[in-house]
Write a protein that holds these residues in place. Structure first.
Motif, PDB file in Angstrom:
ATOM      1  N   TYR A  26       0.860  -1.193   0.000  1.00  0.00           N
ATOM      2  CA  TYR A  26       0.000   0.000   0.000  1.00  0.00           C
ATOM      3  C   TYR A  26       0.891   1.236   0.000  1.00  0.00           C
ATOM      4  CZ  TYR A  26      -3.620  -3.330   1.205  1.00  0.00           C
ATOM      5  OH  TYR A  26      -4.478  -4.397   1.172  1.00  0.00           O
ATOM      6  N   ASN A  27       0.353   2.325  -0.568  1.00  0.00           N
ATOM      7  CA  ASN A  27       1.133   3.568  -0.558  1.00  0.00           C
ATOM      8  C   ASN A  27       0.800   4.387   0.691  1.00  0.00           C
ATOM      9  OD1 ASN A  27      -1.296   4.831  -1.036  1.00  0.00           O
ATOM     10  ND2 ASN A  27      -0.934   5.094  -3.225  1.00  0.00           N
ATOM     11  N   ALA A  28       1.351   5.619   0.760  1.00  0.00           N
ATOM     12  CA  ALA A  28       1.188   6.436   1.968  1.00  0.00           C
ATOM     13  C   ALA A  28      -0.278   6.745   2.261  1.00  0.00           C
ATOM     14  CB  ALA A  28       1.977   7.725   1.813  1.00  0.00           C
ATOM     15  N   LYS A  29      -1.119   6.723   1.209  1.00  0.00           N
ATOM     16  CA  LYS A  29      -2.548   6.998   1.425  1.00  0.00           C
ATOM     17  C   LYS A  29      -3.345   5.713   1.641  1.00  0.00           C
ATOM     18  CE  LYS A  29      -2.770  11.364  -0.958  1.00  0.00           C
ATOM     19  NZ  LYS A  29      -3.037  12.056  -2.203  1.00  0.00           N
ATOM     20  N   ASN A  30      -2.624   4.620   1.847  1.00  0.00           N
ATOM     21  CA  ASN A  30      -3.230   3.305   2.074  1.00  0.00           C
ATOM     22  C   ASN A  30      -4.025   2.796   0.873  1.00  0.00           C
ATOM     23  OD1 ASN A  30      -2.092   3.230   4.594  1.00  0.00           O
ATOM     24  ND2 ASN A  30      -3.891   4.074   5.612  1.00  0.00           N
ATOM     25  N   ASN A  31      -3.642   3.243  -0.314  1.00  0.00           N
ATOM     26  CA  ASN A  31      -4.233   2.685  -1.535  1.00  0.00           C
ATOM     27  C   ASN A  31      -3.314   1.589  -2.064  1.00  0.00           C
ATOM     28  OD1 ASN A  31      -6.419   4.466  -1.590  1.00  0.00           O
ATOM     29  ND2 ASN A  31      -5.126   6.066  -2.473  1.00  0.00           N
ATOM     30  N   LYS A  32      -3.899   0.657  -2.816  1.00  0.00           N
ATOM     31  CA  LYS A  32      -3.107  -0.439  -3.369  1.00  0.00           C
ATOM     32  C   LYS A  32      -1.965   0.107  -4.213  1.00  0.00           C
ATOM     33  CE  LYS A  32      -6.683  -3.946  -3.603  1.00  0.00           C
ATOM     34  NZ  LYS A  32      -7.509  -4.803  -4.457  1.00  0.00           N
ATOM     35  N   ALA A  33      -0.768  -0.474  -4.026  1.00  0.00           N
ATOM     36  CA  ALA A  33       0.389   0.010  -4.795  1.00  0.00           C
ATOM     37  C   ALA A  33       1.096  -1.188  -5.433  1.00  0.00           C
ATOM     38  CB  ALA A  33       1.298   0.819  -3.896  1.00  0.00           C
ATOM     39  N   SER A  34       2.435  -1.219  -5.359  1.00  0.00           N
ATOM     40  CA  SER A  34       3.214  -2.207  -6.119  1.00  0.00           C
ATOM     41  C   SER A  34       2.895  -3.655  -5.764  1.00  0.00           C
ATOM     42  CB  SER A  34       4.700  -2.005  -5.837  1.00  0.00           C
ATOM     43  OG  SER A  34       5.005  -0.666  -5.742  1.00  0.00           O
ATOM     44  N   ASN A  35       3.105  -4.510  -6.765  1.00  0.00           N
ATOM     45  CA  ASN A  35       2.994  -5.950  -6.548  1.00  0.00           C
ATOM     46  C   ASN A  35       4.125  -6.385  -5.607  1.00  0.00           C
ATOM     47  OD1 ASN A  35       4.167  -8.752  -7.466  1.00  0.00           O
ATOM     48  ND2 ASN A  35       1.967  -8.762  -7.910  1.00  0.00           N
ATOM     49  N   VAL A  36       3.794  -7.234  -4.630  1.00  0.00           N
ATOM     50  CA  VAL A  36       4.756  -7.605  -3.586  1.00  0.00           C
ATOM     51  C   VAL A  36       6.001  -8.265  -4.183  1.00  0.00           C
ATOM     52  CG1 VAL A  36       5.117  -9.111  -1.582  1.00  0.00           C
ATOM     53  CG2 VAL A  36       2.992  -7.827  -1.796  1.00  0.00           C
ATOM     54  N   LYS A  37       5.796  -9.272  -5.015  1.00  0.00           N
ATOM     55  CA  LYS A  37       6.951 -10.018  -5.526  1.00  0.00           C
ATOM     56  C   LYS A  37       7.824  -9.131  -6.420  1.00  0.00           C
ATOM     57  CE  LYS A  37       8.356 -14.200  -7.906  1.00  0.00           C
ATOM     58  NZ  LYS A  37       7.972 -15.284  -8.791  1.00  0.00           N
ATOM     59  N   GLU A  38       7.159  -8.372  -7.287  1.00  0.00           N
ATOM     60  CA  GLU A  38       7.923  -7.504  -8.202  1.00  0.00           C
ATOM     61  C   GLU A  38       8.779  -6.506  -7.433  1.00  0.00           C
ATOM     62  OE1 GLU A  38       4.673  -7.430 -11.700  1.00  0.00           O
ATOM     63  OE2 GLU A  38       5.394  -5.474 -11.015  1.00  0.00           O
ATOM     64  N   LEU A  39       8.163  -5.870  -6.427  1.00  0.00           N
ATOM     65  CA  LEU A  39       8.892  -4.834  -5.680  1.00  0.00           C
ATOM     66  C   LEU A  39      10.052  -5.447  -4.897  1.00  0.00           C
ATOM     67  CD1 LEU A  39       8.617  -1.693  -5.090  1.00  0.00           C
ATOM     68  CD2 LEU A  39       7.911  -2.409  -2.826  1.00  0.00           C
ATOM     69  N   ILE A  40       9.816  -6.614  -4.292  1.00  0.00           N
ATOM     70  CA  ILE A  40      10.888  -7.239  -3.508  1.00  0.00           C
ATOM     71  C   ILE A  40      12.080  -7.556  -4.409  1.00  0.00           C
ATOM     72  CG2 ILE A  40      11.531  -9.342  -2.236  1.00  0.00           C
ATOM     73  CD1 ILE A  40       8.727  -9.269  -0.980  1.00  0.00           C
ATOM     74  N   PHE A  41      11.815  -8.145  -5.567  1.00  0.00           N
ATOM     75  CA  PHE A  41      12.941  -8.508  -6.439  1.00  0.00           C
ATOM     76  C   PHE A  41      13.604  -7.269  -7.046  1.00  0.00           C
ATOM     77  CE2 PHE A  41      11.354 -12.756  -5.861  1.00  0.00           C
ATOM     78  CZ  PHE A  41      12.522 -13.514  -5.889  1.00  0.00           C
ATOM     79  N   ARG A  42      12.820  -6.206  -7.212  1.00  0.00           N
ATOM     80  CA  ARG A  42      13.392  -4.969  -7.751  1.00  0.00           C
ATOM     81  C   ARG A  42      14.298  -4.297  -6.718  1.00  0.00           C
ATOM     82  NH1 ARG A  42      10.192  -0.286  -8.419  1.00  0.00           N
ATOM     83  NH2 ARG A  42       8.340  -1.582  -8.447  1.00  0.00           N
ATOM     84  N   LYS A  43      13.887  -4.346  -5.460  1.00  0.00           N
ATOM     85  CA  LYS A  43      14.626  -3.617  -4.413  1.00  0.00           C
ATOM     86  C   LYS A  43      15.698  -4.464  -3.726  1.00  0.00           C
ATOM     87  CE  LYS A  43      12.095   0.304  -4.020  1.00  0.00           C
ATOM     88  NZ  LYS A  43      12.151   1.569  -3.375  1.00  0.00           N
ATOM     89  N   MET A  44      15.680  -5.755  -3.957  1.00  0.00           N
ATOM     90  CA  MET A  44      16.608  -6.630  -3.240  1.00  0.00           C
ATOM     91  C   MET A  44      18.048  -6.358  -3.672  1.00  0.00           C
ATOM     92  SD  MET A  44      16.247 -10.672  -2.703  1.00  0.00           S
ATOM     93  CE  MET A  44      16.410 -11.028  -4.419  1.00  0.00           C
ATOM     94  N   ARG A  45      18.965  -6.374  -2.703  1.00  0.00           N
ATOM     95  CA  ARG A  45      20.369  -6.197  -3.040  1.00  0.00           C
ATOM     96  C   ARG A  45      21.174  -7.310  -2.388  1.00  0.00           C
ATOM     97  NH1 ARG A  45      20.976  -0.708   0.606  1.00  0.00           N
ATOM     98  NH2 ARG A  45      23.196  -1.072   0.648  1.00  0.00           N
ATOM     99  N   ASP A  46      22.446  -7.342  -2.703  1.00  0.00           N
ATOM    100  CA  ASP A  46      23.303  -8.338  -2.068  1.00  0.00           C
ATOM    101  C   ASP A  46      23.757  -7.767  -0.721  1.00  0.00           C
ATOM    102  OD1 ASP A  46      25.091 -10.170  -1.286  1.00  0.00           O
ATOM    103  OD2 ASP A  46      26.363 -10.087  -3.081  1.00  0.00           O
ATOM    104  N   TYR A  47      23.351  -8.407   0.369  1.00  0.00           N
ATOM    105  CA  TYR A  47      23.644  -7.859   1.699  1.00  0.00           C
ATOM    106  C   TYR A  47      24.987  -8.342   2.251  1.00  0.00           C
ATOM    107  CZ  TYR A  47      18.813  -6.413   1.402  1.00  0.00           C
ATOM    108  OH  TYR A  47      17.650  -5.825   0.984  1.00  0.00           O
ATOM    109  N   SER A  48      25.732  -9.129   1.446  1.00  0.00           N
ATOM    110  CA  SER A  48      26.980  -9.728   1.948  1.00  0.00           C
ATOM    111  C   SER A  48      27.956  -8.682   2.476  1.00  0.00           C
ATOM    112  CB  SER A  48      27.690 -10.511   0.849  1.00  0.00           C
ATOM    113  OG  SER A  48      26.797 -11.324   0.189  1.00  0.00           O
TER     114      SER A  48
END
Ligand code: SF4
Length: 488
Positions: A161-183
């Protein structure tokens, strides 16, 4: 071994990570009450009957091994590069695993993805093929009937959900887009642990998510003088000014002043030797207050899962009030209420009975607290709406003259709580009280409410009453102080 909370702290501030990592963990008392085991409720929602259940201190291989024998893994522990995670639900499908996060709130927001991305990062580095990702969260529209309906309580969502609590990005898409290597971050954390403590540096992170718990230690804030420029409220530049050698409110750089009424009152107070008040404005405000004056204060608990009929997720339950009544002849009477379990009807009946039918009702921060609570009660119990809304219409917020910059005393040090103002007017104030602040009251009430037959019950109730009564007594002291100032 690190947890995601350590990673979060490191990314906020390396020194914060060091300080908290070296501190012994103390038991955590949540602000919001959660009596039910949410995982068990979610198991019911997902209709899971056979599953592997992970527990604290499980070896990381345990959940991995269980994946050969179970279709559902609940609270499985996994590790990669020293980062240990707990995964709410994994469900086997034909060619991989579906992941379900559990969010105990109404709206999982897309701007807080570290928890999700780091969890998925550990899983895929354990060669777990993640096919789909959903979040189970609370349903803000659900209103409880006699029994809790788990199907309606939760929502299974594939979007944030976005700041106004409306539906926003797809969970899986956003996670894979934002994921980085934490090593590399994890290895920096590892090195830092062995190094000297990082020097404190005043950065946005010190106050961005609420004041950091180490702030006073890092910057000796408790030792600042009453009229220090650092007490200036809502000031973007106070630290810059301090760095440039400006020490006191009266020396403020006008080009770097936002110019709010509160700031103006602070500066005038310092120029006047400590106290500023706008006699005309204060008199006008006081002239609207009618006798008998009822000084009212509520204490309440917030429940993430509605415990009683008619309540929604994150609804609040007022459990106590104190009422001091001041009449025209300066006589004071005191009434109070405290209840346990579902207190709402008892509280309403007592309040309607105790509060005078006429006169002003004063509450500190009453617009944001007591007025709201009364409105909520009127909504839940419409049969009392008329009386409750009459009380609501007579509430005057004692914080108003302070918020409006009609008065300021430098001993307030830029703080506007009832307790702080009371300490300016009355030296003893809350000193010596066993319970001396709101959250302590909630924790103590929670303790008794959960185990009504415990031995300490009477002592706790006595302390709760003393604390709540001190709030309303403080309001009388502050009211009288304001009155005295305008007749001088
Ligand atoms: S107060 Fe600021 S510098 Fe100190 S630990 Fe917290 S975030 Fe870091």
């Amino acid at each position: 071994m690190y947890h995601i909370s350590d990673l979060r702290k490191y990314l906020r501030c390396p020194r914060l990570f060091q300080l908290s990592f070296n501190e012994k963990s103390t038991s955590f008392n949540p602000y919001v009450r959660l009596d039910q085991q949410v995982t068990e409720l979610a198991i019911e929602k997902l209709k899971i009957d056979d599953y592997f259940l992970g527990v604290v201190n499980d070896e990381p291989d345990k959940a991995l091994d269980a994946m050969n024998n179970y279709d559902w893994i609940v609270k499985g522990r996994f590790e990669y590069k020293n980062l240990r995670i707990k995964v709410p639900f994994l469900h086997k499908n034909e060619d991989g695993w579906n992941l379900y996060f559990l969010f105990i709130g109404n709206f999982p927001h897309e701007d807080d993805v570290l928890f999700y991305t780091s969890t998925v990062w550990v899983l895929i580095n354990n060669d777990i093929n993640i096919k789909d990702i959903n979040i189970i969260h609370l349903n803000n529209e659900y209103v409880r009937e006699d029994e809790l309906d788990v199907n309606k309580l939760f929502v299974i969502s594939n979007h944030f959900y976005n700041a106004k609590n409306n539906k926003a990005s797809n969970v899986k898409e956003l996670i894979f887009r934002k994921m980085r290597d934490y090593s590399s971050i994890l290895s920096k954390m590892n090195n830092l642990e062995e190094n000297e403590l990082v020097e404190p540096k005043r950065v946005k992170a010190c106050t961005r998510f609420g004041k950091c718990k180490y702030y006073d230690d890092c910057f000796n804030e408790e030792k600042i003088e009453d009229n220090s420029i650092l007490t200036l409220v809502s000031s973007q530049y106070k630290h810059h000014m301090y760095k440039d050698g400006i020490r006191y409110l009266k020396d403020v750089d006008l080009d770097r002043l936002e110019g709010s009424r509160k700031q103006y009152a602070q500066i005038r107070a310092d120029e006047n030797g400590g106290l500023f008040y706008d006699k005309f404005g204060l008199s006008l405000w006081l002239s609207k207050i009618k006798f008998p004056i009822s000084f009212l204060d509520f204490e309440w608990e917030t429940f993430s899962i509605p415990p009683y009929k008619g309540m929604k997720t994150y609804d609040v339950l007022p459990f106590q009030y104190s009422l001091h009544i001041l009449d025209e002849n300066n006589n004071i009477t005191h009434k109070e209420f405290i209840g346990f379990n579902d207190t709402r009807l008892d509280l309403i009946n007592n309040l309607i009975n105790d509060i005078p039918l006429e006169g002003s009702i004063m509450a500190y921060n009453g617009n944001a607290a007591e007025k709201l609570r009364i409105k909520e009660l009127a909504k839940s119990f419409p049969e009392y709406k008329k009386q409750l809304m009459n009380i609501h219409s007579r509430i005057i917020d004692l914080q108003f003259p302070f918020d409006l910059g009609l008065i300021y005393d430098t001993r307030m040090k830029g703080q506007y709580s009832l307790k702080r103002i009371m300490s300016v007017v009355d030296e003893v104030g809350y000193d010596g009280l066993e319970i001396d602040e709101g959250m302590k009251a909630v924790y103590n009430w929670r303790f008794v409410d959960r185990a009504v037959n415990n031995e300490e019950k009477e002592e706790i109730i006595k302390n709760l009453k003393l604390y709540c009564a001190m709030d309303t007594y403080s309001m009388i002291v502050i009211y009288r102080w304001l009155k005295k100032l305008v007749v001088k």
